[in-house]
Design a protein around this motif. Structure first.
Motif, PDB file in Angstrom:
ATOM      1  N   LEU A 103     -19.455 -12.246 -29.912  1.00 44.66           N
ATOM      2  CA  LEU A 103     -20.566 -12.591 -30.793  1.00 44.66           C
ATOM      3  C   LEU A 103     -21.909 -12.276 -30.153  1.00 44.66           C
ATOM      4  N   ALA A 104     -22.067 -12.569 -28.878  1.00 41.85           N
ATOM      5  CA  ALA A 104     -23.356 -12.373 -28.226  1.00 41.85           C
ATOM      6  C   ALA A 104     -23.593 -10.928 -27.819  1.00 41.85           C
ATOM      7  N   ASN A 105     -22.568 -10.274 -27.270  1.00 38.18           N
ATOM      8  CA  ASN A 105     -22.740  -8.939 -26.701  1.00 38.18           C
ATOM      9  C   ASN A 105     -22.295  -7.800 -27.604  1.00 38.18           C
ATOM     10  N   SER A 152     -13.700 -15.274 -35.535  1.00 36.09           N
ATOM     11  CA  SER A 152     -13.396 -16.339 -36.483  1.00 36.09           C
ATOM     12  C   SER A 152     -14.595 -16.611 -37.385  1.00 36.09           C
ATOM     13  N   LYS A 153     -14.349 -17.173 -38.537  1.00 33.36           N
ATOM     14  CA  LYS A 153     -15.413 -17.509 -39.470  1.00 33.36           C
ATOM     15  C   LYS A 153     -16.363 -18.523 -38.872  1.00 33.36           C
ATOM     16  N   ALA A 154     -15.857 -19.369 -37.984  1.00 32.02           N
ATOM     17  CA  ALA A 154     -16.706 -20.368 -37.342  1.00 32.02           C
ATOM     18  C   ALA A 154     -17.784 -19.712 -36.486  1.00 32.02           C
ATOM     19  N   CYS A 155     -17.529 -18.454 -36.046  1.00 28.39           N
ATOM     20  CA  CYS A 155     -18.532 -17.730 -35.256  1.00 28.39           C
ATOM     21  C   CYS A 155     -19.510 -16.977 -36.137  1.00 28.39           C
ATOM     22  N   THR A 156     -19.000 -16.256 -37.099  1.00 29.47           N
ATOM     23  CA  THR A 156     -19.842 -15.405 -37.927  1.00 29.47           C
ATOM     24  C   THR A 156     -20.529 -16.162 -39.055  1.00 29.47           C
ATOM     25  N   VAL A 187     -32.376 -28.798 -26.295  1.00 32.42           N
ATOM     26  CA  VAL A 187     -32.635 -27.368 -26.486  1.00 32.42           C
ATOM     27  C   VAL A 187     -31.678 -26.823 -27.533  1.00 32.42           C
ATOM     28  N   LEU A 188     -32.213 -26.139 -28.532  1.00 32.88           N
ATOM     29  CA  LEU A 188     -31.402 -25.498 -29.568  1.00 32.88           C
ATOM     30  C   LEU A 188     -31.388 -23.997 -29.301  1.00 32.88           C
ATOM     31  N   ASN A 189     -30.176 -23.445 -29.078  1.00 32.71           N
ATOM     32  CA  ASN A 189     -30.005 -22.039 -28.735  1.00 32.71           C
ATOM     33  C   ASN A 189     -30.040 -21.185 -29.991  1.00 32.71           C
ATOM     34  N   ALA A 190     -30.938 -20.198 -30.014  1.00 31.35           N
ATOM     35  CA  ALA A 190     -31.108 -19.369 -31.203  1.00 31.35           C
ATOM     36  C   ALA A 190     -29.987 -18.362 -31.393  1.00 31.35           C
ATOM     37  N   THR A 191     -29.243 -18.056 -30.335  1.00 36.01           N
ATOM     38  CA  THR A 191     -28.157 -17.083 -30.441  1.00 36.01           C
ATOM     39  C   THR A 191     -26.867 -17.719 -30.943  1.00 36.01           C
ATOM     40  N   THR A 192     -26.533 -18.883 -30.400  1.00 31.60           N
ATOM     41  CA  THR A 192     -25.255 -19.522 -30.718  1.00 31.60           C
ATOM     42  C   THR A 192     -25.375 -20.746 -31.617  1.00 31.60           C
ATOM     43  N   GLY A 193     -26.586 -21.319 -31.714  1.00 29.74           N
ATOM     44  CA  GLY A 193     -26.738 -22.561 -32.465  1.00 29.74           C
ATOM     45  C   GLY A 193     -26.313 -23.784 -31.683  1.00 29.74           C
ATOM     46  N   LYS A 194     -26.000 -23.627 -30.392  1.00 30.99           N
ATOM     47  CA  LYS A 194     -25.604 -24.770 -29.578  1.00 30.99           C
ATOM     48  C   LYS A 194     -26.788 -25.700 -29.349  1.00 30.99           C
ATOM     49  N   LEU A 195     -26.515 -26.978 -29.399  1.00 29.14           N
ATOM     50  CA  LEU A 195     -27.524 -27.989 -29.106  1.00 29.14           C
ATOM     51  C   LEU A 195     -27.155 -28.645 -27.782  1.00 29.14           C
ATOM     52  N   MET A 196     -28.008 -28.488 -26.780  1.00 31.45           N
ATOM     53  CA  MET A 196     -27.738 -29.030 -25.454  1.00 31.45           C
ATOM     54  C   MET A 196     -28.739 -30.137 -25.134  1.00 31.45           C
ATOM     55  N   SER A 197     -28.367 -31.025 -24.217  1.00 33.19           N
ATOM     56  CA  SER A 197     -29.223 -32.167 -23.941  1.00 33.19           C
ATOM     57  C   SER A 197     -29.145 -32.605 -22.489  1.00 33.19           C
ATOM     58  N   GLU A 198     -30.207 -33.243 -22.021  1.00 33.89           N
ATOM     59  CA  GLU A 198     -30.266 -33.871 -20.708  1.00 33.89           C
ATOM     60  C   GLU A 198     -31.226 -35.049 -20.810  1.00 33.89           C
ATOM     61  N   PHE A 199     -31.024 -36.062 -19.990  1.00 28.71           N
ATOM     62  CA  PHE A 199     -31.938 -37.187 -19.976  1.00 28.71           C
ATOM     63  C   PHE A 199     -33.271 -36.760 -19.374  1.00 28.71           C
ATOM     64  N   THR A 200     -34.369 -37.270 -19.916  1.00 33.24           N
ATOM     65  CA  THR A 200     -35.675 -36.902 -19.379  1.00 33.24           C
ATOM     66  C   THR A 200     -35.991 -37.641 -18.087  1.00 33.24           C
ATOM     67  N   ALA A 211     -31.094 -12.794 -23.218  1.00 33.96           N
ATOM     68  CA  ALA A 211     -30.487 -13.686 -24.205  1.00 33.96           C
ATOM     69  C   ALA A 211     -29.058 -14.039 -23.863  1.00 33.96           C
ATOM     70  N   GLY A 212     -28.312 -13.110 -23.275  1.00 32.18           N
ATOM     71  CA  GLY A 212     -26.925 -13.407 -22.926  1.00 32.18           C
ATOM     72  C   GLY A 212     -26.808 -14.503 -21.906  1.00 32.18           C
ATOM     73  N   ALA A 213     -27.818 -14.619 -21.031  1.00 31.32           N
ATOM     74  CA  ALA A 213     -27.763 -15.651 -20.004  1.00 31.32           C
ATOM     75  C   ALA A 213     -27.854 -17.037 -20.592  1.00 31.32           C
ATOM     76  N   LEU A 214     -28.380 -17.122 -21.797  1.00 30.40           N
ATOM     77  CA  LEU A 214     -28.525 -18.424 -22.434  1.00 30.40           C
ATOM     78  C   LEU A 214     -27.178 -19.026 -22.809  1.00 30.40           C
ATOM     79  N   LEU A 215     -26.153 -18.221 -22.794  1.00 31.84           N
ATOM     80  CA  LEU A 215     -24.844 -18.727 -23.182  1.00 31.84           C
ATOM     81  C   LEU A 215     -24.116 -19.395 -22.023  1.00 31.84           C
TER      82      LEU A 215
END
Length: 369
Positions: free
Chosen positions: A63-65, A126-130, A186-199, A19-23
């Motif tokens: 947050l992750a580790n 920070s509150k933005a993380c937790t 892709v929506l990351n379940a650990t951080t909530g980050k939304l990443m994108s690439e063109f198909t 899971a840490g590698a996803l960050l």
């Protein structure tokens, strides 16, 4: 005869897809400032005095580790460490206790026995993380999408076309992906980050296309076709390469990935999650642009032995493409079968049977057999 075994995919690649590698950031995804909330500081450190003469302690909260405390000598060399996995080192007189909300407490003492422990809190995240609430991410096509946080590991993103929701990504402790507006997201379940690439992409006589993987958990396959021949790359949610097939090596038996017609103008990607008599699911490679011909000399194909088969990952998030028109009325979605099963009932069943509409439900979950 294949020698595949029914070995879960997660077990086969656990060390490569922690899971840490996803960050870790990936160049193929959009790396714009909008990808991460600017106020988030999810890794903080603080140096404090040690109860041991001439030593210091570095407290890290991530947050992750999770929390980590490092006892260092006068030269800065780490002599003892405690973290979430190993929270106590009695010989060094240090320990920690993790709490909810990214909080933790550090304890230390100069002697053993009945000597009292002295405590102090780890530096706060920070509150933005937790408790990030809602964050907005800018995708590669320029659009902005909000991600809503409901609980740890539970995030939701909605994609809208002309004021109507057309795709919903929801994590359930596992990364989840989907295809919308010409992008793979892709929506990351650990951080909530939304990443994108063109198909789809093109550079000269090289064309690429990102397609879904049969293995789930946010995985995808990037297809490349060029004058050198076709190439397929199986990737995890962080785009880490798990398996590759090309014209010289058209079969990767370990991961059930193959290219049929690798020496032709119409190659096809084959994927399957188990060996034996289970059929492959095929996807056509993108065609070469006009004026581009596959002129590279053919090579003797080689294969990777079929030693392990990978079954779909258990549990996971859910990707839903919202039905349109007649299909939307009375549609019901249920999980079942080999992890890709789909039941359509009510008016939706009749509509699909009549070809009145199209919808897709991609559940990132595996067989319970």
């Amino acid at each position: 005869m294949s020698t595949y075994a029914r070995t879960p995919l997660r077990a086969a690649i656990a060390t490569a897809a922690l899971a840490g590698a996803l960050l870790a950031p990936t160049a193929a995804f959009a790396a714009t400032p909008g990808q991460t909330p600017a106020t988030a500081s999810c890794h903080v450190t603080k140096s404090v005095a040690s109860e041991q003469l001439g030593m210091t302690v570095t407290l890290t909260n991530d947050l992750a580790n999770g929390p980590k405390a490092e006892l260092k000598d006068g030269k800065g060399k780490v002599v003892a460490t405690v973290d979430r996995a190993h929270p106590t080192d009695l010989s060094a007189g240090i320990k920690l206790e993790a709490a909810t909300g990214g909080k933790a407490v550090f304890f230390q003492r100069s002697q053993g026995g009945d000597t009292a422990w002295k405590s102090q809190p780890f530096p706060a995240l920070s509150k933005a993380c937790t408790d990030p609430g809602t964050a907005t991410y800018k995708l590669v096509n320029g659009e902005s999408v909000q991600v809503h946080r409901f609980a740890t590991g539970h995030y939701r993103a909605e994609f809208v076309t002309n004021g109507k929701v057309v795709l919903i990504l929801g994590t359930n402790g596992e990364d989840v992906d989907g295809y919308v507006h010409g992008m793979h997201v892709v929506l990351n379940a650990t951080t909530g980050k939304l990443m994108s690439e063109f198909t789809d992409g093109r550079a000269g006589c090289t064309v690429t296309k990102v397609v879904p993987s049969v293995f789930g958990a946010g995985m995808s396959v990037k297809l490349t076709n060029s004058v050198q021949g076709p190439k397929a790359v199986l990737r995890d949610a962080s785009l880490k390469v798990l398996a590759t097939a090309d014209r010289a090596h058209p079969v990767d038996g370990r991961y059930g990935v193959r290219i049929d017609g690798a020496n032709t103008a119409t190659p096809k990607l084959g994927q399957r999650t188990q060996g034996g008599t289970m059929p492959y699911r095929y996807t056509a490679f993108p065609k070469l642009p006009a004026g581009c011909a596959n002129t590279a000399p053919a090579k003797t194909p080689a294969t990777t032995p079929a030693t392990v088969v990978n079954t779909p990952v258990q549990n996971g998030g859910q990707t839903t493409v919202v039905p349109k028109g007649a299909v939307a009325a009375g549609a019901e979605f249920k999980q079942g079968g080999e992890g890709k099963g789909l039941m359509i009932t009510g008016a939706a069943g009749a509509a699909v049977a009549a070809g009145a509409g199209v919808f897709v439900l991609r559940r990132r979950a595996g067989s319970t057999n």
